[in-house]
Design an enzyme around this catalytic site. Structure first.
Site, PDB file in Angstrom:
ATOM      1  CD  GLU A  52      -1.237  -2.218   2.257  1.00  0.00           C
ATOM      2  OE1 GLU A  52      -0.309  -2.449   1.855  1.00  0.00           O
ATOM      3  OE2 GLU A  52      -2.059  -3.059   2.833  1.00  0.00           O
ATOM      4  CB  CYS A  79      -0.284  -4.798   8.634  1.00  0.00           C
ATOM      5  SG  CYS A  79       0.480  -3.359   8.014  1.00  0.00           S
ATOM      6  CG  ASP A 203      17.337 -43.488  -0.717  1.00  0.00           C
ATOM      7  OD1 ASP A 203      16.586 -45.119  -0.815  1.00  0.00           O
ATOM      8  OD2 ASP A 203      15.734 -43.280  -1.403  1.00  0.00           O
ATOM      9  CG  LEU A 207      16.696 -34.529   1.235  1.00  0.00           C
ATOM     10  CD1 LEU A 207      15.753 -35.427   2.416  1.00  0.00           C
ATOM     11  CD2 LEU A 207      15.837 -35.557  -0.130  1.00  0.00           C
ATOM     12  N   GLY A 262      10.259 -42.562   3.484  1.00  0.00           N
ATOM     13  CA  GLY A 262       9.711 -43.322   2.771  1.00  0.00           C
ATOM     14  C   GLY A 262       7.711 -43.398   2.827  1.00  0.00           C
ATOM     15  NE  ARG A 263       3.381 -48.963   3.344  1.00  0.00           N
ATOM     16  CZ  ARG A 263       2.233 -48.573   3.013  1.00  0.00           C
ATOM     17  NH1 ARG A 263       1.855 -48.080   1.548  1.00  0.00           N
ATOM     18  NH2 ARG A 263       1.352 -48.954   3.755  1.00  0.00           N
ATOM     19  CG  LEU A 266       5.696 -39.908   2.375  1.00  0.00           C
ATOM     20  CD1 LEU A 266       6.343 -40.762   0.719  1.00  0.00           C
ATOM     21  CD2 LEU A 266       5.374 -38.214   1.813  1.00  0.00           C
ATOM     22  CB  ALA A 268       3.684 -41.179  10.335  1.00  0.00           C
TER      23      ALA A 268
HETATM   24  C1  AOF Z   1       0.117  -4.893   4.378  1.00  0.00           C
HETATM   25  N1  AOF Z   1       0.846  -5.036   3.014  1.00  0.00           N
HETATM   26  O1  AOF Z   1       2.576  -5.511   1.447  1.00  0.00           O
HETATM   27  C2  AOF Z   1       2.089  -6.805   3.602  1.00  0.00           C
HETATM   28  C3  AOF Z   1       1.581  -7.200   4.663  1.00  0.00           C
HETATM   29  O2  AOF Z   1       7.047  -6.721   9.883  1.00  0.00           O
HETATM   30  P1  AOF Z   1       5.919  -6.252   8.486  1.00  0.00           P
HETATM   31  O3  AOF Z   1       5.900  -4.485   9.068  1.00  0.00           O
HETATM   32  O4  AOF Z   1       6.943  -5.884   7.649  1.00  0.00           O
HETATM   33  O5  AOF Z   1       5.154  -6.345   8.863  1.00  0.00           O
HETATM   34  C4  AOF Z   1       4.606  -8.227   8.188  1.00  0.00           C
HETATM   35  C5  AOF Z   1       2.830  -8.718   9.234  1.00  0.00           C
HETATM   36  O6  AOF Z   1       1.823  -7.061   7.801  1.00  0.00           O
HETATM   37  C6  AOF Z   1       3.148  -9.577   8.035  1.00  0.00           C
HETATM   38  O7  AOF Z   1       3.167 -10.779   8.596  1.00  0.00           O
HETATM   39  C7  AOF Z   1       1.851  -9.242   7.438  1.00  0.00           C
HETATM   40  O8  AOF Z   1       0.793 -10.237   8.546  1.00  0.00           O
HETATM   41  C8  AOF Z   1       1.738  -8.581   6.592  1.00  0.00           C
HETATM   42  N2  AOF Z   1       2.108  -8.000   5.427  1.00  0.00           N
HETATM   43  N3  AOF Z   1       0.789  -6.572   5.184  1.00  0.00           N
HETATM   44  O9  AOF Z   1      -1.106  -4.420   5.197  1.00  0.00           O
HETATM   45  C9  AOF Z   1       1.577  -5.663   2.693  1.00  0.00           C
HETATM   46  N4  AOF Z   1       3.243  -7.441   2.998  1.00  0.00           N
HETATM   47 ZN    ZN Z   2       0.891  -3.126   6.181  1.00  0.00          ZN
END
Ligand code: AOF
Ligand code: ZN
Length: 318
Positions: A52, A79, A203, A207, A262-263, A266, A268
């Protein structure tokens, strides 16, 4: 339709953060007034400005007077907390924006709908859930980690056409050079990778991501008996039970885990319901006897079918 059009653009923008935004989510934002995009941005890099902020910074001075009639589209709820940056919900309110359209709620504990509530309290019209499935899928690891308090878990195996994952006591090459390279890409995209001790001992898997760029995931061997001292190479983590692995990964903020066999291992994970995605590579190979593939859980549904070099890759989700 109009909302979907702009949300698609948010998703496109968000995608640009794939390499550098993690462990933060990828987020895109678009500001629209009079049927025109007047600003757009995305979360470029962890620790830096949110989508934003970048979208507002891109608005030209001559368009600033349109902000009080504008709609901001964001693929994730803005946020509401002070993290590495101040709350985006407050920024949106301070800019006098009329309407906010969000793709999905942010399940991060410090947000969880509070950004939406704060904007509504300030009189902004807020619409939530436009292209929600796509917005959640874009950040499936981040979303699962925060919503379920455990890493996103992907189980994968390769099998013969008649359902065997290995020969009894012998190797079985099922992947092709291309599907093998894609496995390395998958490892580079995930935070941790796990095998059971039988696979580990028979194996000697590395990884690692030697056929792709990026960091090696944390490598874990699940073993009730093995001690950290006799795990070679020594930079592997050794764990006795699945629950401890999950708790360790959550505590160390690892958002995703790939289980490669393995099997028994997975099965579990499947028996405990600990999976989000299953990827099965089926090669057109028949053998007479071997180790059978795990049982596919009854709540699985087919998400995608691909064909690569004659092998079929089926992705299952729940
Ligand atoms: C938004 N816009 O582009 C993103 C958000 O440590 P900060 O301040 O970068 O906050 C990270 C948290 O903010 C992340 O865990 C998620 O909840 C939110 N990310 N929020 O409004 C954004 N990247
Ligand atoms: Zn934000």
């Amino acid at each position: 339709m109009e909302h979907e059009y702009y949300m698609k653009r948010c998703l496109q923008l968000a995608e640009n953060g794939r390499q550098n935004a993690k462990p933060n989510p990828m987020v895109g934002a678009v500001i629209v007034a009079r049927n025109r995009i007047i600003g757009e941005g995305y979360h470029v890099r962890f620790g830096e400005e949110h989508a934003e902020v970048n979208a507002f910074a891109s608005v030209k001075p001559e368009d600033e007077m349109l902000l009080n009639e504008a709609t901001i589209y964001v693929s994730l709820e803005p946020c509401s907390h002070y993290g590495k940056t101040p709350p985006c919900a407050d920024l949106i309110i301070s800019k006098g924006i009329k309407r906010c359209v969000c793709g999905c709620v942010d399940p991060f504990a410090k947000v969880q709908g509070r950004g939406i509530q704060r904007m509504r309290d300030a009189g902004i019209e807020v619409i939530v859930g436009v292209m929600e499935k796509e917005c959640l899928a874009l950040n499936h690891r981040f979303i699962t980690f925060n919503a379920k308090h455990r890493p996103y878990i992907l189980l994968k195996w390769a099998q013969t056409l008649n359902g065997f994952i290995s020969r009894k006591g012998g190797p079985l090459q099922l992947s092709t050079p291309k599907t093998q390279m894609l496995v390395h890409q998958l490892r580079a995209e995930n935070d941790a990778i796990l095998v059971g001790h039988t696979t580990f001992l028979s194996d000697h898997p590395r990884l690692d991501v030697r056929q792709w760029s990026g960091q090696n995931p944390e490598r874990i061997v699940l073993s009730p008996t093995m001690s950290a001292q006799n795990a070679r190479p020594s930079n592997w983590t050794v764990a006795a039970t699945i629950d401890k692995v999950i708790a360790h990964l959550y505590a160390t903020k690892k958002q995703s885990l790939v289980v490669e066999g393995g099997r028994m291992t997975l099965q579990a994970f499947i028996d405990r319901g600990l999976w989000d995605e299953i990827r099965i590579e089926t090669a057109p190979v028949l053998i007479t006897d071997g180790v059978p593939a795990p049982h596919i859980p009854s709540d699985a549904h087919i998400e995608k079918i691909e064909s690569i070099d004659g092998n079929q890759i089926i992705t299952l989700c729940r």
